[in-house]
Design a protein around this motif. Structure first.
Motif, PDB file in Angstrom:
ATOM      1  N   LEU A  16      33.328  -2.789 -34.098  1.00  0.00           N
ATOM      2  CA  LEU A  16      33.922  -1.940 -33.073  1.00  0.00           C
ATOM      3  C   LEU A  16      32.847  -1.097 -32.389  1.00  0.00           C
ATOM      4  N   GLY A  17      32.733  -1.235 -31.079  1.00  0.00           N
ATOM      5  CA  GLY A  17      31.731  -0.513 -30.307  1.00  0.00           C
ATOM      6  C   GLY A  17      30.374  -1.196 -30.256  1.00  0.00           C
ATOM      7  N   GLN A  18      30.208  -2.261 -31.015  1.00  0.00           N
ATOM      8  CA  GLN A  18      28.941  -3.012 -31.025  1.00  0.00           C
ATOM      9  C   GLN A  18      29.197  -4.504 -30.793  1.00  0.00           C
ATOM     10  N   GLU A  19      30.197  -4.788 -29.970  1.00  0.00           N
ATOM     11  CA  GLU A  19      30.547  -6.170 -29.678  1.00  0.00           C
ATOM     12  C   GLU A  19      29.368  -6.889 -29.027  1.00  0.00           C
ATOM     13  N   THR A  20      29.263  -8.174 -29.300  1.00  0.00           N
ATOM     14  CA  THR A  20      28.164  -8.978 -28.767  1.00  0.00           C
ATOM     15  C   THR A  20      28.708 -10.100 -27.894  1.00  0.00           C
ATOM     16  N   ALA A  21      27.816 -10.815 -27.265  1.00  0.00           N
ATOM     17  CA  ALA A  21      28.198 -11.945 -26.415  1.00  0.00           C
ATOM     18  C   ALA A  21      28.081 -13.271 -27.163  1.00  0.00           C
ATOM     19  N   TYR A  22      27.936 -13.222 -28.487  1.00  0.00           N
ATOM     20  CA  TYR A  22      27.774 -14.450 -29.274  1.00  0.00           C
ATOM     21  C   TYR A  22      28.982 -14.696 -30.182  1.00  0.00           C
ATOM     22  N   PHE A  23      29.498 -15.904 -30.170  1.00  0.00           N
ATOM     23  CA  PHE A  23      30.633 -16.325 -30.985  1.00  0.00           C
ATOM     24  C   PHE A  23      30.096 -17.019 -32.227  1.00  0.00           C
ATOM     25  N   GLY A  24      29.923 -16.247 -33.290  1.00  0.00           N
ATOM     26  CA  GLY A  24      29.409 -16.794 -34.544  1.00  0.00           C
ATOM     27  C   GLY A  24      30.509 -16.943 -35.583  1.00  0.00           C
ATOM     28  N   ALA A  25      30.099 -17.125 -36.829  1.00  0.00           N
ATOM     29  CA  ALA A  25      31.039 -17.354 -37.922  1.00  0.00           C
ATOM     30  C   ALA A  25      31.983 -16.176 -38.140  1.00  0.00           C
ATOM     31  N   LEU A  26      31.497 -14.944 -37.972  1.00  0.00           N
ATOM     32  CA  LEU A  26      32.365 -13.777 -38.159  1.00  0.00           C
ATOM     33  C   LEU A  26      33.440 -13.701 -37.072  1.00  0.00           C
ATOM     34  N   THR A  27      33.069 -14.044 -35.844  1.00  0.00           N
ATOM     35  CA  THR A  27      34.053 -14.070 -34.753  1.00  0.00           C
ATOM     36  C   THR A  27      35.062 -15.177 -35.019  1.00  0.00           C
ATOM     37  N   GLN A  28      34.598 -16.328 -35.462  1.00  0.00           N
ATOM     38  CA  GLN A  28      35.497 -17.439 -35.766  1.00  0.00           C
ATOM     39  C   GLN A  28      36.517 -17.025 -36.843  1.00  0.00           C
ATOM     40  N   ASP A  29      36.057 -16.363 -37.880  1.00  0.00           N
ATOM     41  CA  ASP A  29      36.962 -15.896 -38.934  1.00  0.00           C
ATOM     42  C   ASP A  29      37.994 -14.908 -38.383  1.00  0.00           C
ATOM     43  N   ALA A  30      37.538 -14.015 -37.512  1.00  0.00           N
ATOM     44  CA  ALA A  30      38.455 -13.034 -36.911  1.00  0.00           C
ATOM     45  C   ALA A  30      39.471 -13.730 -36.001  1.00  0.00           C
ATOM     46  N   VAL A  31      39.042 -14.750 -35.272  1.00  0.00           N
ATOM     47  CA  VAL A  31      39.961 -15.510 -34.408  1.00  0.00           C
ATOM     48  C   VAL A  31      41.019 -16.200 -35.274  1.00  0.00           C
ATOM     49  N   ILE A  32      40.620 -16.770 -36.394  1.00  0.00           N
ATOM     50  CA  ILE A  32      41.589 -17.402 -37.296  1.00  0.00           C
ATOM     51  C   ILE A  32      42.626 -16.380 -37.754  1.00  0.00           C
ATOM     52  N   ARG A  33      42.185 -15.193 -38.143  1.00  0.00           N
ATOM     53  CA  ARG A  33      43.124 -14.145 -38.569  1.00  0.00           C
ATOM     54  C   ARG A  33      44.062 -13.763 -37.424  1.00  0.00           C
ATOM     55  N   PHE A  34      43.515 -13.653 -36.212  1.00  0.00           N
ATOM     56  CA  PHE A  34      44.305 -13.316 -35.022  1.00  0.00           C
ATOM     57  C   PHE A  34      45.348 -14.406 -34.754  1.00  0.00           C
ATOM     58  N   GLN A  35      44.926 -15.668 -34.803  1.00  0.00           N
ATOM     59  CA  GLN A  35      45.843 -16.777 -34.558  1.00  0.00           C
ATOM     60  C   GLN A  35      46.950 -16.817 -35.602  1.00  0.00           C
ATOM     61  N   GLU A  36      46.598 -16.611 -36.853  1.00  0.00           N
ATOM     62  CA  GLU A  36      47.597 -16.665 -37.915  1.00  0.00           C
ATOM     63  C   GLU A  36      48.538 -15.462 -37.872  1.00  0.00           C
ATOM     64  N   LYS A  37      48.028 -14.321 -37.461  1.00  0.00           N
ATOM     65  CA  LYS A  37      48.875 -13.135 -37.298  1.00  0.00           C
ATOM     66  C   LYS A  37      49.894 -13.350 -36.185  1.00  0.00           C
ATOM     67  N   ASN A  38      49.524 -14.128 -35.177  1.00  0.00           N
ATOM     68  CA  ASN A  38      50.377 -14.390 -34.014  1.00  0.00           C
ATOM     69  C   ASN A  38      50.800 -15.859 -33.964  1.00  0.00           C
ATOM     70  N   ALA A  39      51.019 -16.437 -35.141  1.00  0.00           N
ATOM     71  CA  ALA A  39      51.311 -17.869 -35.258  1.00  0.00           C
ATOM     72  C   ALA A  39      52.547 -18.308 -34.477  1.00  0.00           C
ATOM     73  N   GLN A  40      53.580 -17.476 -34.433  1.00  0.00           N
ATOM     74  CA  GLN A  40      54.812 -17.845 -33.716  1.00  0.00           C
ATOM     75  C   GLN A  40      54.524 -18.217 -32.270  1.00  0.00           C
ATOM     76  N   THR A  41      53.580 -17.517 -31.649  1.00  0.00           N
ATOM     77  CA  THR A  41      53.276 -17.742 -30.242  1.00  0.00           C
ATOM     78  C   THR A  41      52.098 -18.681 -30.040  1.00  0.00           C
ATOM     79  N   ILE A  42      51.095 -18.586 -30.901  1.00  0.00           N
ATOM     80  CA  ILE A  42      49.864 -19.355 -30.697  1.00  0.00           C
ATOM     81  C   ILE A  42      49.879 -20.703 -31.403  1.00  0.00           C
ATOM     82  N   LEU A  43      50.240 -20.718 -32.668  1.00  0.00           N
ATOM     83  CA  LEU A  43      50.094 -21.933 -33.478  1.00  0.00           C
ATOM     84  C   LEU A  43      51.325 -22.832 -33.491  1.00  0.00           C
TER      85      LEU A  43
END
Length: 122
Positions: A57-84
């Motif tokens: 938070l506050g130090q976001e980067t322009a690179y999509f690495g493994a940590l971003t991928q993990d966070a996207v998975i959590r986001f998708q699963e949290k919103n599975a009804q709409t996304i997945l």
């Protein structure tokens, strides 16, 4: 998107930002759209990239690495009804594809630039 509306006694001009999510984002992607994604992910403690350091938070980067991928998975699963589920998926992929992009835009979690101008009609 821009609109011109006549309101009683005035003209209302509205300009809304175009979504920063215009392409599929897999691991290894880079760009300002990745930074915008990280900012959205960091708004929710359950989908934050990490607690401190690059991507946090506050130090976001322009690179999509493994940590971003993990966070996207959590986001998708949290919103599975709409996304997945509409795509026949039950687990997050970690790729920001059409369904995830559409959800991000509909949530309007981040607006990169919005301009409203109200002026009087002559």
């Amino acid at each position: 998107m821009c609109g011109l509306f006549i309101l009683s006694g005035g003209i209302f001009h509205a300009s809304a930002a175009v979504s920063p999510f215009y392409r599929t984002l897999p691991i290894g992607s880079s760009g300002e759209d990745v930074r915008a994604l990280q900012k959205i992910l960091n708004q929710d403690p359950s989908t934050r990239i990490q607690g401190s350091g690059p991507g946090s938070l506050g130090q976001e980067t322009a690179y999509f690495g493994a940590l971003t991928q993990d966070a996207v998975i959590r986001f998708q699963e949290k919103n599975a009804q709409t996304i997945l589920y509409p795509s026949g998926l039950t687990s997050g992929t970690g790729i920001v594809g059409p369904a995830t992009r559409s959800f991000l835009v509909s949530k309007a979690a981040v607006t990169t630039a919005t301009s409203l101008t109200v002026s009087s009609a002559s």
